[in-house]
Design an enzyme around this catalytic site. Structure first.
Site, short mmCIF file in Angstrom:
data_model
loop_
_atom_site.label_atom_id
_atom_site.label_comp_id
_atom_site.label_asym_id
_atom_site.label_seq_id
_atom_site.Cartn_x
_atom_site.Cartn_y
_atom_site.Cartn_z
N SER B 136 0.83 -1.18 0.02
CA SER B 136 0.01 0.01 0.09
C SER B 136 0.79 1.51 -0.03
O SER B 136 0.34 2.42 0.08
CB SER B 136 -1.01 0.05 1.31
OG SER B 136 -0.17 -0.20 2.47
N LYS B 175 3.66 10.26 2.98
CA LYS B 175 3.83 11.19 1.65
C LYS B 175 4.73 12.38 2.20
O LYS B 175 4.99 12.60 3.46
CB LYS B 175 2.33 11.71 1.71
CG LYS B 175 1.17 10.67 1.02
CD LYS B 175 1.35 10.67 -0.25
CE LYS B 175 0.20 9.72 -1.04
NZ LYS B 175 -0.09 8.31 -0.19
#
Lengths: 217, 217
Positions: B136, B175
């Site tokens: 993921s 991120k």
DNA sequence: TTATAGCCTGAACGAGTGTTCTAAGTCAAA
DNA sequence: TTTGACTTAGAACACTCGTTCAGGCTATAA
């Protein structure tokens, strides 16, 4: 997991931690008196006593009568925490073959050195490191600026991550390598991307096998 | 390349070979007299003399006046250096928040330990490591099985790679973080992928900053 | 030859170092 | 309180070990 070991006193933990650190820093174990000084123990006999306790508990091994006759033992996480020095020999870009170093690698050169812990690499010989330049290796999950640690060629196995130079395309790429019937499948590390197939195996030059990737923040 | 190193005499090669073997077998270096006995040198001063020669030639390092004060040097093999031990506290998966460790980290706990060289991390305090499970995080260029080394929260700056828990989505993601006017931009490391925008900054929980990523082969 | 440099010998010195012994302090169980 | 196991303190001893010194041997150059 969680092996049943005797609980250590604060003093014993302190000694053990110092021994580990000292070996890390010096390459050889400390003397009893050095341990005593660091751990605020005035008597050498007390250090001796606790070292024997640590040996009983399996944390280290002592060699009688020899100076610095200490060895860390047991606990697989403390393998003398050795560091492997890998020469950083160049950059890896999509448009050029991988710069594999000469076999007579110049140890003492001024080139940059990458240090990795021993347990990060399967073996310590002939390793070299490359810095990735550009975003062309994103499908290998490797970023601009990442450090790739490689071992030269050495008959790659199916499933190895390798650096290959594709003579047809004039292109270097990092992929998982699979020899199939009469073609070569190069599988990107990124599972969302599709493999490429090379019908002419002779145009695939394996330059090295990737053994580790490091990314600094 | 191939730096000019002084040629070694047979005796010096013999000494060097013995020192390597001895350290390998015992975990600590030999004494001068042990070297002499093994190499058929009757005089300690000769051993001392040749050890100095070996040090001049760069093959080893001596620490004056300390017993067994020897260290192998050069050769990109094992040397001692500073190693940082980072506790591996758990896994990171998309569907759960990041398991940030308690502040009273138990060094001697049974947990696994990741060792990294000092220069791989900006600082050595409060670090913890997580193993990535699943695919993921591919858009963060992070693979299944990679080790992520993090530092807890600590006011993330714009541009930091962070682990965030998105309360709206019930999802953890890695991120690059950018605070914009009144929204949060989360930029994937993979330059081919698009950022996501979170209009409600309160739903973004920064769990830690990524300081390094390690991938074994 | 003489001179110089490199390598070796043997011995001795002094500090480093593991070991051992006596004594004492601590703490929990009886 | 008494007992005993565990831990610590300090000192002394004997051996270990790096260092140093005066000198010898060999080979090469002047």
């Amino acid at each position: 997991m969680a092996k049943a070991v005797k609980k250590l006193s604060a003093r014993q933990e302190s000694i053990l931690a110092f021994v580990e650190r000292y070996i890390d820093e010096n390459g050889y174990p400390p003397t009893i008196r050095e341990i005593g000084k660091e751990c605020n123990i005035s008597s050498t006999s007390v250090v001796n006593y606790n070292l024997n306790k640590l040996e009983e508990a399996g944390y280290l091994v002592r060699d009688g009568k020899v100076s610095r006759g200490l060895r860390l033992a047991g606990q697989p996480n403390i393998v003398t925490s050795s560091v492997v020095r890998v020469p950083l020999v160049g950059r890896i870009v999509a448009s050029e073959p991988v710069p594999v170093p000469e076999s007579d690698f110049s140890i003492f050169g001024d080139d940059a050195i990458i240090e990795v812990t021993r347990d990060m690499v399967p073996d310590i010989d002939d390793l070299f490191a490359l810095e990735v330049t550009g975003d062309s290796m994103v499908d290998a999950m490797i970023n601009d600026g990442d450090i790739v640690i490689m071992r030269p060629h050495q008959n790659a196995q199916n499933g190895d991550m390798v650096a290959v130079w594709l003579t047809d395309r004039g292109e270097t790429t990092l992929k998982y390598l699979y020899w199939e019937q009469d073609r070569v499948r190069l599988q990107p590390a990124n599972p969302t991307m599709s493999p490429i197939f090379i019908e002419d195996p002779s145009s695939v030059q394996v330059q090295g096998r990737v053994v580790a990737v490091i990314r600094h923040a």
